[in-house]
Enzyme design. Structure first.
Site, PDB file in Angstrom:
ATOM      1  N   GLU A 127      -4.508   2.377  -4.756  1.00 22.51           N
ATOM      2  CA  GLU A 127      -3.076   2.503  -4.492  1.00 22.51           C
ATOM      3  C   GLU A 127      -2.495   1.239  -3.880  1.00 22.51           C
ATOM      4  O   GLU A 127      -1.413   1.251  -3.295  1.00 22.51           O
ATOM      5  CB  GLU A 127      -2.804   3.695  -3.565  1.00 22.51           C
ATOM      6  CG  GLU A 127      -3.267   3.524  -2.131  1.00 22.51           C
ATOM      7  CD  GLU A 127      -4.711   3.943  -1.896  1.00 22.51           C
ATOM      8  OE1 GLU A 127      -5.045   4.225  -0.731  1.00 22.51           O
ATOM      9  OE2 GLU A 127      -5.497   3.992  -2.865  1.00 22.51           O
ATOM     10  N   ASP A 140       0.837  -1.191   0.000  1.00 20.67           N
ATOM     11  CA  ASP A 140       0.000   0.000   0.000  1.00 20.67           C
ATOM     12  C   ASP A 140       0.878   1.250   0.000  1.00 20.67           C
ATOM     13  O   ASP A 140       1.871   1.320   0.742  1.00 20.67           O
ATOM     14  CB  ASP A 140      -0.908   0.014   1.232  1.00 20.67           C
ATOM     15  CG  ASP A 140      -1.970   1.101   1.153  1.00 20.67           C
ATOM     16  OD1 ASP A 140      -2.969   0.878   0.457  1.00 20.67           O
ATOM     17  OD2 ASP A 140      -1.772   2.165   1.783  1.00 20.67           O
ATOM     18  N   ASP A 193      -0.997   9.632 -10.548  1.00 16.56           N
ATOM     19  CA  ASP A 193      -0.816   8.547 -11.513  1.00 16.56           C
ATOM     20  C   ASP A 193       0.660   8.247 -11.732  1.00 16.56           C
ATOM     21  O   ASP A 193       1.074   7.080 -11.835  1.00 16.56           O
ATOM     22  CB  ASP A 193      -1.476   8.908 -12.843  1.00 16.56           C
ATOM     23  CG  ASP A 193      -2.993   8.841 -12.787  1.00 16.56           C
ATOM     24  OD1 ASP A 193      -3.528   8.336 -11.783  1.00 16.56           O
ATOM     25  OD2 ASP A 193      -3.642   9.308 -13.747  1.00 16.56           O
ATOM     26  N   ASN A 208      -2.417  12.753  -3.511  1.00 12.53           N
ATOM     27  CA  ASN A 208      -3.288  13.201  -4.601  1.00 12.53           C
ATOM     28  C   ASN A 208      -3.829  14.596  -4.328  1.00 12.53           C
ATOM     29  O   ASN A 208      -3.877  15.450  -5.222  1.00 12.53           O
ATOM     30  CB  ASN A 208      -4.450  12.217  -4.772  1.00 12.53           C
ATOM     31  CG  ASN A 208      -4.277  11.297  -5.965  1.00 12.53           C
ATOM     32  OD1 ASN A 208      -3.425  11.533  -6.820  1.00 12.53           O
ATOM     33  ND2 ASN A 208      -5.060  10.247  -6.022  1.00 12.53           N
TER      34      ASN A 208
END
Length: 325
Positions: free
Chosen positions: A236, A192, A209, A200
């Site tokens: 993620e 993770d 991304d 983000n």
């Protein structure tokens, strides 16, 4: 004599007809010498008939190193070579006396790599002796590339290029059954990206991304056994399936992945635990038995991941309960 002249005329007519067929075609005699190399074959390969007629050098029209073509295999009766030389092929006897095969060919003269569908069929005399073998070729490159693209869409994650969730599920199920049958350990990592939502929110989705792609690239560099599978599990979160790997082996891979991302020093000013992007990883390993199923291994790795997150992140944790003994 009229019968002989008729036979000669029929033979000459057949040769002229084959020369002008739109299908690339060549013919080998019983000594594997080229006796016909038609115009369509010249256009496909860039090799003129004059270069190969009367020789056994036809291979260099398709490959960079000497090897048998399908017609050679029929002349020699060496059908045991099919498996090693062709990506796909029919079994002898499935298409009467002929053979069908498919293969990537490098086509050195025209500097192209083409996927060719190939048919080879023998010609016998009245006594059953082999006179010649006819090989025809069909350029299936566009169809093959389209097929490969569709397959890639079906099995790969569009953003990262890693295997997708469907591929992960299928791989885990298959390896579970294999490990259960062989009595070997099966390991799983769940990975993770720490504080990815904050990343983000701070840097935007395009940077997010790019971050996920960097993680996928790092995993690809550290998961290099052909039997292993690195996948994007969702969002993620990533996963690695490792057959025939005990807990110690899984930990070594997990630590390499974690360190690889840490060393990339991807800035993460909003992270609550570090000044860069880091990973939390849960590792679990088990020798499958009748009392467990693949979901138990996933759950075990997920518990370990939870512990890694709640123990400060940027670390690898293990679910000891699922470890192979």
């Amino acid at each position: 004599m009229p019968a002989a002249r008729n036979a000669e005329f029929a033979h000459a007519f057949a040769v002229r007809l084959m020369q002008h067929l739109v299908v690339p075609t060549f013919v080998l005699d019983a000594e594997r010498k080229v006796i016909i190399w038609n115009k369509a074959c010249e256009r496909l390969t860039g090799v003129a008939a004059a270069e190969v007629l009367g020789t056994s050098d036809h291979w260099h029209a398709f490959y960079e190193e000497p090897r048998h073509c399908l017609a050679d295999i029929l002349v020699l009766g060496s059908t045991e070579e099919l498996e090693s030389l062709y990506a796909a092929h029919s079994e002898p006897g499935e298409t009467a006396h002929g053979i069908r095969a498919e293969n990537w060919c490098v086509m050195p003269r025209v500097h192209k790599r083409l996927y060719l569908a190939i048919d080879a069929g023998p010609i016998f005399d009245e006594d059953g002796a082999l006179l010649a073998v006819v090989e025809t070729l069909r350029d299936n490159t566009e169809q093959k590339l389209a097929q490969m693209a569709l397959h890639s869409l079906a099995v790969k994650d569009g953003l990262t290029g890693l295997a997708n969730r469907r591929s992960f599920d299928e791989k885990l199920e298959a390896e579970w059954l294999h490990a259960q049958r062989e009595g070997t350990p099966l390991s799983l990592l769940l990975v993770d990206v720490d504080h990815f939502k904050l990343y983000n929110d701070t840097y935007g989705h395009q940077k997010g991304d790019s971050c996920l792609k960097a993680v996928a690239e790092a995993m690809g560099h550290q998961v290099f056994r052909p039997t292993d599978l690195a996948a994007r599990y969702g969002g993620e979160e990533f996963a690695v399936v490792m057959p025939s790997t005990d807990l110690d082996g899984a930990l070594r891979v997990a630590e390499r992945i974690r360190q690889s991302i840490f060393d990339r020093n991807i800035a993460h000013s909003a992270s609550q635990t570090a000044d860069r992007v880091t990973l939390s990883i849960g590792a679990a390993s088990i020798i499958p038995d009748e009392e467990h199923d693949p979901g138990d291994l996933v759950n075990a790795a997920d518990v370990a991941l939870y512990r890694a997150k709640h123990s400060g992140r940027n670390r690898v944790m293990v679910n000891e309960m699922a470890a192979a003994e």
